[in-house]
Design a protein around this motif. Structure first.
Motif, mmCIF file in Angstrom:
data_model
loop_
_atom_site.group_PDB
_atom_site.id
_atom_site.type_symbol
_atom_site.label_atom_id
_atom_site.label_comp_id
_atom_site.label_asym_id
_atom_site.label_seq_id
_atom_site.Cartn_x
_atom_site.Cartn_y
_atom_site.Cartn_z
ATOM 1 N N ASP A 10 0.847 -1.180 0.000
ATOM 2 C CA ASP A 10 0.000 0.000 0.000
ATOM 3 C C ASP A 10 0.891 1.242 0.000
ATOM 4 N N ASP A 11 0.292 2.403 0.115
ATOM 5 C CA ASP A 11 1.049 3.655 0.045
ATOM 6 C C ASP A 11 2.093 3.793 1.152
ATOM 7 N N SER A 12 1.869 3.113 2.275
ATOM 8 C CA SER A 12 2.827 3.185 3.379
ATOM 9 C C SER A 12 3.941 2.154 3.241
ATOM 10 N N GLY A 13 3.840 1.287 2.224
ATOM 11 C CA GLY A 13 4.842 0.247 2.032
ATOM 12 C C GLY A 13 4.495 -1.063 2.702
ATOM 13 N N ALA A 14 3.299 -1.144 3.322
ATOM 14 C CA ALA A 14 2.884 -2.380 3.995
ATOM 15 C C ALA A 14 2.639 -3.485 2.973
ATOM 16 N N ASP A 15 3.048 -4.668 3.306
ATOM 17 C CA ASP A 15 2.893 -5.850 2.452
ATOM 18 C C ASP A 15 1.417 -6.237 2.378
ATOM 19 N N LEU A 16 0.884 -6.374 1.174
ATOM 20 C CA LEU A 16 -0.518 -6.732 0.991
ATOM 21 C C LEU A 16 -0.705 -8.088 0.324
ATOM 22 N N LEU A 17 0.340 -8.878 0.220
ATOM 23 C CA LEU A 17 0.196 -10.199 -0.384
ATOM 24 C C LEU A 17 -0.804 -11.036 0.405
ATOM 25 N N PRO A 18 -1.682 -11.759 -0.280
ATOM 26 C CA PRO A 18 -2.587 -12.646 0.434
ATOM 27 C C PRO A 18 -1.818 -13.844 0.981
ATOM 28 N N ARG A 19 -2.199 -14.259 2.171
ATOM 29 C CA ARG A 19 -1.511 -15.392 2.795
ATOM 30 C C ARG A 19 -2.532 -16.360 3.375
ATOM 31 N N ILE A 20 -2.132 -17.629 3.391
ATOM 32 C CA ILE A 20 -2.969 -18.692 3.940
ATOM 33 C C ILE A 20 -2.120 -19.512 4.895
ATOM 34 N N GLU A 21 -2.640 -19.719 6.084
ATOM 35 C CA GLU A 21 -2.020 -20.646 7.035
ATOM 36 C C GLU A 21 -3.097 -21.656 7.395
ATOM 37 N N GLN A 22 -2.752 -22.924 7.359
ATOM 38 C CA GLN A 22 -3.733 -23.971 7.594
ATOM 39 C C GLN A 22 -3.217 -24.956 8.615
ATOM 40 N N ARG A 23 -4.093 -25.347 9.535
ATOM 41 C CA ARG A 23 -3.792 -26.387 10.519
ATOM 42 C C ARG A 23 -4.990 -27.312 10.599
ATOM 43 N N SER A 24 -4.726 -28.589 10.748
ATOM 44 C CA SER A 24 -5.808 -29.562 10.861
ATOM 45 C C SER A 24 -5.637 -30.394 12.120
ATOM 46 N N SER A 25 -6.757 -30.627 12.799
ATOM 47 C CA SER A 25 -6.752 -31.531 13.949
ATOM 48 C C SER A 25 -8.192 -31.905 14.275
ATOM 49 N N ASP A 26 -8.363 -33.135 14.725
ATOM 50 C CA ASP A 26 -9.673 -33.624 15.169
ATOM 51 C C ASP A 26 -10.768 -33.408 14.133
ATOM 52 N N GLY A 27 -10.463 -33.617 12.856
ATOM 53 C CA GLY A 27 -11.468 -33.477 11.818
ATOM 54 C C GLY A 27 -11.835 -32.053 11.463
ATOM 55 N N MET A 28 -11.109 -31.084 12.001
ATOM 56 C CA MET A 28 -11.379 -29.669 11.751
ATOM 57 C C MET A 28 -10.181 -29.053 11.045
ATOM 58 N N MET A 29 -10.447 -28.363 9.962
ATOM 59 C CA MET A 29 -9.398 -27.623 9.277
ATOM 60 C C MET A 29 -9.530 -26.157 9.673
ATOM 61 N N ARG A 30 -8.479 -25.626 10.255
ATOM 62 C CA ARG A 30 -8.462 -24.217 10.638
ATOM 63 C C ARG A 30 -7.644 -23.460 9.598
ATOM 64 N N VAL A 31 -8.260 -22.423 9.033
ATOM 65 C CA VAL A 31 -7.623 -21.664 7.963
ATOM 66 C C VAL A 31 -7.561 -20.207 8.399
ATOM 67 N N PHE A 32 -6.343 -19.660 8.393
ATOM 68 C CA PHE A 32 -6.103 -18.274 8.772
ATOM 69 C C PHE A 32 -5.701 -17.511 7.512
ATOM 70 N N LEU A 33 -6.488 -16.506 7.159
ATOM 71 C CA LEU A 33 -6.230 -15.728 5.949
ATOM 72 C C LEU A 33 -5.800 -14.323 6.335
ATOM 73 N N SER A 34 -4.860 -13.769 5.564
ATOM 74 C CA SER A 34 -4.402 -12.409 5.833
ATOM 75 C C SER A 34 -3.992 -11.733 4.528
ATOM 76 N N GLY A 35 -3.799 -10.422 4.608
ATOM 77 C CA GLY A 35 -3.372 -9.653 3.444
ATOM 78 C C GLY A 35 -4.543 -9.166 2.618
ATOM 79 N N ALA A 36 -4.267 -8.890 1.353
ATOM 80 C CA ALA A 36 -5.281 -8.370 0.433
ATOM 81 C C ALA A 36 -5.856 -9.511 -0.399
ATOM 82 N N TRP A 37 -7.143 -9.669 -0.343
ATOM 83 C CA TRP A 37 -7.858 -10.695 -1.106
ATOM 84 C C TRP A 37 -8.709 -9.972 -2.142
#
Length: 94
Positions: A10-37
């Motif tokens: 962005d104009d301040s130089g902040a990183d806007l790449l979209p990111r995905i972090e995923q963890r799975s346990s006990d039949g549940m997929m946890r998905v953490f999304l960040s950045g610009a989508w």
């Protein structure tokens, strides 16, 4: 050239790449999304999102709290993941 890091700041130089972090346990997929989508960045994570759609976990927990911006292209990627979970008989929690 679209792949340069400066193209995804962005104009301040902040990183806007979209990111995905995923963890799975006990039949549940946890998905953490960040950045610009957005239309501009959706193609960068489309393949990774499609891979998540193929996971065996029925239920998905989405953390969208670190998304900086989203338009309909980003929302569609998330909706597609939700539909894949529903097709497996699962649920999505946001």
């Amino acid at each position: 050239m679209l792949n340069q890091a400066a193209d995804f700041q962005d104009d301040s130089g902040a990183d806007l790449l979209p990111r995905i972090e995923q963890r799975s346990s006990d039949g549940m997929m946890r998905v953490f999304l960040s950045g610009a989508w957005t239309t501009r960045t959706a193609g960068l994570v489309d393949r990774e999102m499609r891979a998540l759609e193929m996971h065996n976990e029925r239920n998905v927990s989405l953390d969208l709290s670190k998304i900086d911006s989203m338009d309909t292209a980003g929302a569609w990627l998330i909706e597609r993941l939700s539909r894949a979970a529903a097709a497996r008989g699962g649920k999505v929690a946001v």
